[in-house]
Design a protein around this motif. Structure first.
Motif, PDB file in Angstrom:
ATOM      1  N   LEU A  17       0.797  -1.226   0.000  1.00 60.33           N
ATOM      2  CA  LEU A  17       0.000   0.000   0.000  1.00 60.33           C
ATOM      3  C   LEU A  17       0.830   1.278   0.000  1.00 60.33           C
ATOM      4  O   LEU A  17       0.272   2.369  -0.053  1.00 60.33           O
ATOM      5  CB  LEU A  17      -0.923   0.013   1.225  1.00 60.33           C
ATOM      6  CG  LEU A  17      -1.825  -1.218   1.382  1.00 60.33           C
ATOM      7  CD1 LEU A  17      -2.558  -1.156   2.710  1.00 60.33           C
ATOM      8  CD2 LEU A  17      -2.804  -1.314   0.222  1.00 60.33           C
ATOM      9  N   LEU A  18       2.145   1.140   0.062  1.00 59.50           N
ATOM     10  CA  LEU A  18       2.997   2.320   0.212  1.00 59.50           C
ATOM     11  C   LEU A  18       3.084   3.143  -1.066  1.00 59.50           C
ATOM     12  O   LEU A  18       3.187   2.611  -2.179  1.00 59.50           O
ATOM     13  CB  LEU A  18       4.411   1.895   0.627  1.00 59.50           C
ATOM     14  CG  LEU A  18       4.552   1.249   2.011  1.00 59.50           C
ATOM     15  CD1 LEU A  18       6.006   0.845   2.238  1.00 59.50           C
ATOM     16  CD2 LEU A  18       4.080   2.201   3.099  1.00 59.50           C
ATOM     17  N   LEU A  68       5.849  17.606   8.134  1.00 60.00           N
ATOM     18  CA  LEU A  68       4.561  16.957   7.957  1.00 60.00           C
ATOM     19  C   LEU A  68       3.828  17.441   6.715  1.00 60.00           C
ATOM     20  O   LEU A  68       3.843  18.632   6.395  1.00 60.00           O
ATOM     21  CB  LEU A  68       3.675  17.197   9.178  1.00 60.00           C
ATOM     22  CG  LEU A  68       4.227  16.790  10.545  1.00 60.00           C
ATOM     23  CD1 LEU A  68       3.151  16.972  11.594  1.00 60.00           C
ATOM     24  CD2 LEU A  68       4.732  15.361  10.540  1.00 60.00           C
ATOM     25  N   SER A  69       3.160  16.506   6.053  1.00 57.35           N
ATOM     26  CA  SER A  69       2.298  16.810   4.917  1.00 57.35           C
ATOM     27  C   SER A  69       0.932  16.178   5.168  1.00 57.35           C
ATOM     28  O   SER A  69       0.838  15.155   5.871  1.00 57.35           O
ATOM     29  CB  SER A  69       2.892  16.270   3.615  1.00 57.35           C
ATOM     30  OG  SER A  69       4.114  16.906   3.321  1.00 57.35           O
ATOM     31  N   PRO A  70      -0.135  16.746   4.600  1.00 57.03           N
ATOM     32  CA  PRO A  70      -1.461  16.145   4.776  1.00 57.03           C
ATOM     33  C   PRO A  70      -1.470  14.698   4.300  1.00 57.03           C
ATOM     34  O   PRO A  70      -0.919  14.381   3.243  1.00 57.03           O
ATOM     35  CB  PRO A  70      -2.367  17.025   3.909  1.00 57.03           C
ATOM     36  CG  PRO A  70      -1.635  18.323   3.784  1.00 57.03           C
ATOM     37  CD  PRO A  70      -0.186  17.988   3.783  1.00 57.03           C
ATOM     38  N   PRO A 110      -2.937   6.832  -2.191  1.00 53.39           N
ATOM     39  CA  PRO A 110      -4.354   7.198  -2.059  1.00 53.39           C
ATOM     40  C   PRO A 110      -5.250   6.549  -3.112  1.00 53.39           C
ATOM     41  O   PRO A 110      -6.470   6.550  -2.961  1.00 53.39           O
ATOM     42  CB  PRO A 110      -4.343   8.720  -2.207  1.00 53.39           C
ATOM     43  CG  PRO A 110      -3.096   9.021  -2.976  1.00 53.39           C
ATOM     44  CD  PRO A 110      -2.101   7.984  -2.575  1.00 53.39           C
ATOM     45  N   ASP A 111      -4.663   5.984  -4.194  1.00 53.60           N
ATOM     46  CA  ASP A 111      -5.465   5.279  -5.185  1.00 53.60           C
ATOM     47  C   ASP A 111      -5.821   3.867  -4.731  1.00 53.60           C
ATOM     48  O   ASP A 111      -6.648   3.199  -5.353  1.00 53.60           O
ATOM     49  CB  ASP A 111      -4.705   5.198  -6.518  1.00 53.60           C
ATOM     50  CG  ASP A 111      -4.501   6.572  -7.139  1.00 53.60           C
ATOM     51  OD1 ASP A 111      -5.353   7.445  -6.915  1.00 53.60           O
ATOM     52  OD2 ASP A 111      -3.482   6.764  -7.820  1.00 53.60           O
ATOM     53  N   LEU A 112      -5.164   3.434  -3.626  1.00 48.60           N
ATOM     54  CA  LEU A 112      -5.422   2.102  -3.100  1.00 48.60           C
ATOM     55  C   LEU A 112      -6.196   2.115  -1.790  1.00 48.60           C
ATOM     56  O   LEU A 112      -7.043   1.265  -1.547  1.00 48.60           O
ATOM     57  CB  LEU A 112      -4.091   1.372  -2.854  1.00 48.60           C
ATOM     58  CG  LEU A 112      -3.438   0.656  -4.026  1.00 48.60           C
ATOM     59  CD1 LEU A 112      -2.086   0.107  -3.592  1.00 48.60           C
ATOM     60  CD2 LEU A 112      -4.329  -0.468  -4.520  1.00 48.60           C
ATOM     61  N   ILE A 113      -5.862   3.074  -0.948  1.00 47.51           N
ATOM     62  CA  ILE A 113      -6.436   3.064   0.396  1.00 47.51           C
ATOM     63  C   ILE A 113      -6.678   4.481   0.878  1.00 47.51           C
ATOM     64  O   ILE A 113      -5.847   5.386   0.672  1.00 47.51           O
ATOM     65  CB  ILE A 113      -5.527   2.291   1.379  1.00 47.51           C
ATOM     66  CG1 ILE A 113      -6.226   2.099   2.740  1.00 47.51           C
ATOM     67  CG2 ILE A 113      -4.172   2.955   1.534  1.00 47.51           C
ATOM     68  CD1 ILE A 113      -5.560   1.053   3.616  1.00 47.51           C
ATOM     69  N   LEU A 446      -7.627  -3.067  -7.891  1.00 45.54           N
ATOM     70  CA  LEU A 446      -6.844  -1.889  -7.508  1.00 45.54           C
ATOM     71  C   LEU A 446      -5.393  -2.261  -7.254  1.00 45.54           C
ATOM     72  O   LEU A 446      -4.457  -1.573  -7.710  1.00 45.54           O
ATOM     73  CB  LEU A 446      -7.439  -1.251  -6.247  1.00 45.54           C
ATOM     74  CG  LEU A 446      -8.821  -0.617  -6.344  1.00 45.54           C
ATOM     75  CD1 LEU A 446      -9.287  -0.178  -4.953  1.00 45.54           C
ATOM     76  CD2 LEU A 446      -8.800   0.584  -7.280  1.00 45.54           C
ATOM     77  N   LEU A 447      -5.180  -3.359  -6.534  1.00 43.32           N
ATOM     78  CA  LEU A 447      -3.816  -3.796  -6.229  1.00 43.32           C
ATOM     79  C   LEU A 447      -3.052  -4.178  -7.485  1.00 43.32           C
ATOM     80  O   LEU A 447      -1.879  -3.825  -7.652  1.00 43.32           O
ATOM     81  CB  LEU A 447      -3.862  -4.999  -5.280  1.00 43.32           C
ATOM     82  CG  LEU A 447      -3.810  -4.730  -3.777  1.00 43.32           C
ATOM     83  CD1 LEU A 447      -3.936  -6.034  -3.009  1.00 43.32           C
ATOM     84  CD2 LEU A 447      -2.524  -4.019  -3.397  1.00 43.32           C
ATOM     85  N   GLU A 448      -3.723  -4.902  -8.384  1.00 40.47           N
ATOM     86  CA  GLU A 448      -3.062  -5.334  -9.613  1.00 40.47           C
ATOM     87  C   GLU A 448      -2.649  -4.135 -10.456  1.00 40.47           C
ATOM     88  O   GLU A 448      -1.543  -4.093 -11.015  1.00 40.47           O
ATOM     89  CB  GLU A 448      -3.989  -6.258 -10.401  1.00 40.47           C
ATOM     90  CG  GLU A 448      -3.367  -6.836 -11.671  1.00 40.47           C
ATOM     91  CD  GLU A 448      -2.112  -7.635 -11.380  1.00 40.47           C
ATOM     92  OE1 GLU A 448      -1.180  -7.579 -12.201  1.00 40.47           O
ATOM     93  OE2 GLU A 448      -2.061  -8.295 -10.316  1.00 40.47           O
TER      94      GLU A 448
END
Length: 499
Positions: A17-18, A68-70, A110-113, A446-448
């Motif tokens: 997920l990184l 820090l970033s959002p 953010p496209d995964l989780i 999504l993962l693929e």
């Protein structure tokens, strides 16, 4: 990972997920005027409080990689309490503050989780179970590392379902938060009400009649404003009505002496406010004569000599629970003479008025507060007429029973709220909180796609590392050319090598 997941859900590791590599923060000494860096307790209930920071000995440019970033997720790398190691919080908005070496930063794709889903899942029971089982302990500190984190598995629903879960959880958890806050406030009010009731009763407040004209004899202590008492009551110094002694000091040499008696003894941890905690009572070897002198008898009042400031003077009445038990030097024993005052009245008084008096007359070192034996003997004690004492004890015992039942009910309600929160989070992260929509793009898809994009992305060029040639590989003299206009390098201007 034995839980059966709904259609469209998959198990994924943090590594999957990184958006970029996990990084540790940087250790920075405190320096006034430096760039701010978070303290570890800035991680609070799933969010980051940027105001909990110190000024660090680095410039804004040096701190830049750690600012820090959002969407950043920060978590603790270690803690002395297992339930706190790995706890994390989401950064809701960017701010000019960096994170220290006691934290790690995770940036998810953010496209995964969804970031909020990740935060709720991370602090929920499923991930907590894994972190606590994998954390390592060194010198009493539980720690986790990047390798552990990358391999932790979480449940991954379709992205749109993640957002539905977050919305439902935020609604339900906010209601639980309000209920728990109200229960906590009720507990605090109960503690305050109990303390005031005990103090007012011990001082005879609310009793009709004229006030006593008896005065407290002055002494070399700070008594503050001593309240007036009802007619027939008297102020006495503790030493006037009780024999007060200190306990035994542990002597390592005597612990292997077979001529010494081995007896149970009470420590500060055993002597709580209004109760004696006897779940763990240690033993100690002392000379037999000393053991006999310090043996506790039913009716002895135990008062703490030191520890945290709010522990001074607290204690309760010994009822002979353990034969032959004595007390350590950080616990005073007050043995009432000639029935001058009921031991429970003395102890209740010491736990309220007495604690404040001890704080005013004790001394404070960096990490320890204490009051001397000579001073505790001067504690002012209100002494009612003997015929009133039985009535007062009965009144207080009846009230304490009510307070105790109410406290148990409040604690039970908070425990049920905690269980409900755990059940709610379990339901959310196993697909039982919101309905699934077959039209949602599956998490597997999504993962693929994310893996394909990662595989096709150009590899980042690695920066050339500066090296220092040793005498084993000398450059050819023909390859060495002097610069046309060589310039000296002044101290402080050298460029650091990249390692």
């Amino acid at each position: 990972m034995s839980e059966e997941l709904p259609n469209g859900w998959v198990w994924a590791t943090v590594e999957d997920l990184l958006a970029e590599k996990i990084i540790n923060g940087r250790s920075v000494p405190t320096q006034e005027g430096g760039f701010p860096v978070l303290k570890l307790n800035a991680i609070r209930d799933g969010h980051i409080d940027p105001s909990v920071a110190k000024e660090g000995a680095w410039t804004e440019e040096e701190a830049k990689p750690y600012v820090l970033s959002p969407g950043d997720f920060l978590l603790s790398r270690g803690n002395g309490t297992l339930s706190l190691v790995g706890r994390g919080g989401l950064v809701s908005k960017g701010c000019k503050v960096a994170f220290p070496d006691t934290m790690m930063r995770i940036r998810v794709n953010p496209d995964l989780i969804d970031g909020k889903y990740f935060c709720l899942m991370w602090n929920g029971p499923l991930v907590r179970r894994d972190i606590e089982s994998l954390a390592r302990t060194t010198a009493g500190i539980y720690k986790i590392n990047q390798g552990i984190l990358r391999n932790i598995s979480i449940t991954l629903p379709p992205l749109v379902e993640q957002r539905r879960i977050v919305s439902a959880l935020e609604t339900e958890l906010s209601r639980l938060d309000v209920a728990d806050q109200q229960l906590a406030q009720a507990q605090a009010r109960l503690v305050h009400l109990r303390a005031r009731f005990v103090e007012n009763t011990c001082l005879g407040r609310g009793r009709e009649g004229v006030e006593s004209s008896a005065q407290l004899a002055p002494a070399a202590v700070d008594d503050g404003m001593v309240p007036s008492l009802p007619a027939g009551w008297e102020w006495k110094r503790l030493q006037e009505i009780a024999d007060v002694v200190g306990g035994v000091t542990k002597d390592a040499r005597k612990q292997s002496d077979p001529d010494c008696a081995e007896v149970p003894y009470l420590r500060v941890a055993n002597v709580q406010k209004g109760v004696l905690d006897l779940t763990q009572v240690n033993t100690i070897r002392v000379p037999r004569e000393k053991a006999s002198q310090l043996e506790l008898l039913p009716g002895d009042v135990l008062l703490n000599e030191g520890g945290d400031r709010d522990k001074l003077g607290r204690g309760w009445v010994w009822e002979g629970q353990i034969p032959g038990c004595i007390h350590q030097n950080h616990v005073f024993r007050a043995r009432v003479r000639d029935g001058a005052i009921h031991p429970k009245l003395l102890s209740w008084h010491a736990n309220e008025f007495g604690q404040r008096w001890c704080q005013a007359n004790g001394k404070q070192s960096v990490n320890l507060a204490s009051i001397s034996l000579s001073k505790i003997r001067l504690l002012p004690v209100p002494v009612p007429p003997e015929e009133e004492q039985v009535e007062l004890v009965k009144k207080l015992e009846n009230a304490m029973a009510v307070f105790d039942r109410t406290a148990e009910q409040l604690a039970s309600a908070r425990a049920k709220a905690t269980d409900l929160r755990r059940a709610l989070l379990n339901a959310a992260f196993t697909g039982k909180l919101v309905p699934q929509d077959p039209s949602d793009e599956s998490a597997a898809a999504l993962l693929e796609r994310a893996r394909s994009e990662r595989a096709s992305a150009p590899k980042p060029k690695r920066a050339r590392r500066s090296t220092i040639k040793t005498s084993t590989r000398l450059a050819s003299a023909a390859d060495v050319r002097a610069p046309e206009d060589p310039q000296p390098v002044h101290a402080g201007e050298q460029t650091a090598l990249e390692f």
